[in-house]
Motif scaffolding. Structure first.
Motif, short mmCIF file in Angstrom:
data_model
loop_
_atom_site.label_atom_id
_atom_site.label_comp_id
_atom_site.label_asym_id
_atom_site.label_seq_id
_atom_site.Cartn_x
_atom_site.Cartn_y
_atom_site.Cartn_z
N GLY A 31 0.80 -1.22 0.00
CA GLY A 31 0.00 0.00 0.00
C GLY A 31 0.82 1.26 0.00
O GLY A 31 0.28 2.34 0.23
N GLU A 32 2.11 1.17 -0.26
CA GLU A 32 2.97 2.35 -0.27
C GLU A 32 3.03 3.03 -1.63
O GLU A 32 3.41 4.19 -1.71
CB GLU A 32 4.39 1.95 0.16
CG GLU A 32 4.46 1.40 1.56
CD GLU A 32 5.81 0.80 1.87
OE1 GLU A 32 6.71 0.89 1.02
OE2 GLU A 32 5.95 0.26 2.97
N ALA A 33 2.66 2.34 -2.69
CA ALA A 33 2.75 2.91 -4.04
C ALA A 33 1.37 2.91 -4.68
O ALA A 33 1.11 2.21 -5.65
CB ALA A 33 3.74 2.11 -4.87
N ASN A 34 0.49 3.72 -4.14
CA ASN A 34 -0.88 3.76 -4.65
C ASN A 34 -0.97 4.34 -6.05
O ASN A 34 -1.83 3.94 -6.84
CB ASN A 34 -1.78 4.54 -3.70
CG ASN A 34 -2.02 3.76 -2.43
OD1 ASN A 34 -2.01 2.54 -2.43
ND2 ASN A 34 -2.23 4.48 -1.34
N VAL A 35 -0.10 5.29 -6.38
CA VAL A 35 -0.12 5.88 -7.72
C VAL A 35 0.29 4.83 -8.75
O VAL A 35 -0.34 4.70 -9.81
CB VAL A 35 0.81 7.11 -7.79
CG1 VAL A 35 0.92 7.62 -9.21
CG2 VAL A 35 0.32 8.19 -6.85
N LEU A 36 1.33 4.07 -8.45
CA LEU A 36 1.75 2.99 -9.35
C LEU A 36 0.67 1.92 -9.48
O LEU A 36 0.46 1.37 -10.56
CB LEU A 36 3.05 2.36 -8.88
CG LEU A 36 4.30 3.20 -9.06
CD1 LEU A 36 5.50 2.49 -8.47
CD2 LEU A 36 4.53 3.51 -10.51
N LEU A 37 0.00 1.63 -8.40
CA LEU A 37 -1.08 0.65 -8.44
C LEU A 37 -2.22 1.14 -9.31
O LEU A 37 -2.79 0.39 -10.10
CB LEU A 37 -1.57 0.36 -7.03
CG LEU A 37 -2.63 -0.72 -6.87
CD1 LEU A 37 -2.08 -2.07 -7.34
CD2 LEU A 37 -3.09 -0.81 -5.44
#
Length: 77
Positions: A31-37
């Motif tokens: 859940g640290e890279a929500n933009v990438l997700l």
């Protein structure tokens, strides 16, 4: 045969983009890279859409020529 090169190149790009849309990192899972997700999910939806792959089939059939069986075979492949 040269007219099918453009279809092969576009299909390879779509396939690579679809595979890239399924890449998941540890940061995405935690859940640290929500933009990438978000980008991964968007690319996966666009590259995996049925209308995109169906249009590739129609395009291949049109490039194959006026013969019915040749265009059907090109669209299926």
């Amino acid at each position: 045969m040269t007219r099918y090169k453009s279809i092969a190149i576009v299909a390879a790009v779509l396939t690579f983009g679809y595979a890239l849309g399924h890449f998941t990192s540890i940061a995405m899972l935690s859940g640290e890279a929500n933009v990438l997700l978000f980008l991964r999910n968007t690319v996966g939806l666009v590259m995996g859409s049925g209308i995109l792959w169906a249009s590739m089939s129609v395009w291949a059939g049109r490039l194959a020529g006026p013969r019915l069986w040749r265009s059907i075979l090109a669209g299926a492949v």
